[in-house]
Design an enzyme around this catalytic site. Structure first.
Site, short mmCIF file in Angstrom:
data_model
loop_
_atom_site.label_atom_id
_atom_site.label_comp_id
_atom_site.label_asym_id
_atom_site.label_seq_id
_atom_site.Cartn_x
_atom_site.Cartn_y
_atom_site.Cartn_z
N SER A 67 0.83 -1.20 0.00
CA SER A 67 0.00 0.00 0.00
C SER A 67 0.86 1.26 0.00
O SER A 67 2.09 1.20 0.09
CB SER A 67 -0.92 0.02 1.23
OG SER A 67 -0.16 0.30 2.40
N SER A 69 0.74 3.70 2.29
CA SER A 69 0.68 4.35 3.60
C SER A 69 2.03 4.85 4.11
O SER A 69 2.08 5.71 4.98
CB SER A 69 0.07 3.41 4.65
OG SER A 69 0.95 2.34 4.94
N LYS A 124 4.71 0.76 9.96
CA LYS A 124 4.53 2.19 10.24
C LYS A 124 5.80 2.72 10.90
O LYS A 124 6.76 1.99 11.12
CB LYS A 124 3.33 2.43 11.17
CG LYS A 124 2.01 1.83 10.71
CD LYS A 124 1.45 2.49 9.47
CE LYS A 124 0.16 1.80 9.02
NZ LYS A 124 -0.32 2.31 7.72
#
Length: 255
Positions: A67, A69, A124
């Site tokens: 993705s 992100s 993250k």
């Protein structure tokens, strides 16, 4: 399919067959019959399964970025390596830590088991450490009431699968002297919050701040969910890109 569980099972079964064959061969006074095909294959593959299990569980593990992100740090189609011993050694499948090494640092890019579905790995950046007060106002971070400086570089120039980020701003951010770039979409509203990070937990955000489902949506990452620190891009494969493989990204360290 839980690949880690499958690998542990295959290693255990082939290892048991190897041990039974070894002791039978050494203790039996009778002439040994020819091994069956199944036993031969199990004995042959046991060292391979064992080496892969040790490498993947305790040294490095590969992941693919699916993705946007973590753009611009990580792009869709990046293949990364994760350091599995950085934060201590854990038993495969059980994830029980048996050797303490280092604590996670602010600014580390980490892979972890998604708290709402631990079967799914997420990636993250650590923003908040245990005990930190974290605030996010107007797309700007405050850590323990200190403003985190941002420097705007200008419009982001996306390509390939990242073309959906056209119009985003490329911004440099400094976290405890770890300078990295983030993306901000000026057309999206800021998801403001203020919170205190509990003990043994971490607050994480995606570098693509307006296109990331992170701690702002589902909460904190427990320490036991951490899998390791992402540190290297070893391959890039983007079907939406004209060149498919971006050779400039191969061998790039993640910061």
């Amino acid at each position: 399919m839980n690949f880690e569980l499958l690998l542990v099972t295959l290693t255990a079964i082939s290892g048991l067959i190897f041990l039974i064959d070894y002791f039978y061969k050494n203790n039996s006074k009778k002439e040994l019959k020819k091994r069956s095909f199944f036993v031969e294959q199990a004995i042959s593959f046991f060292p391979i399964f064992l080496i892969v299990l040790i490498f993947r569980s305790f040294i490095f593990e590969p992941f693919r970025i699916p993705s946007s992100s973590m753009m611009p740090t990580l792009l869709i189609g990046d293949f990364i390596l994760v350091n599995k011993y950085e934060y201590g050694l854990r038993l495969p499948v059980l994830y029980k830590k048996f050797i303490e090494i280092n604590d996670p640092k602010r600014g580390d890019v980490v892979v972890f088991r998604y708290p709402e579905n631990p079967k799914i790995p997420y990636i993250k950046r650590i923003i908040g450490l245990p005990g930190d007060k974290i605030a996010y106002y107007n797309k700007t971070l405050y850590i323990n009431d200190t403003l985190i400086e941002q420097t705007t570089s200008g419009p982001y120039a996306p390509y390939g699968s990242g073309l959906t980020m056209l119009g985003s701003l490329l911004i440099s951010e400094d976290l405890d002297n770890i300078e990295h770039e983030i993306l901000i979409d000026p057309d999206r509203n800021s998801l403001d919050f203020v919170t205190q990070v509990p003990d043994s937990n971490y607050l994480v955000l995606g570098d693509n701040r307006d296109n990331s489902k992170d701690s702002r949506y589902w909460g904190f990452v427990p320490e036991e969910n951490l899998l390791g620190r992402a540190f290297l891009i070893w391959m890039n494969w983007d079907n939406e890109s004209k060149d498919v493989v971006n050779f400039r990204r191969i061998g790039k360290f993640i910061k």
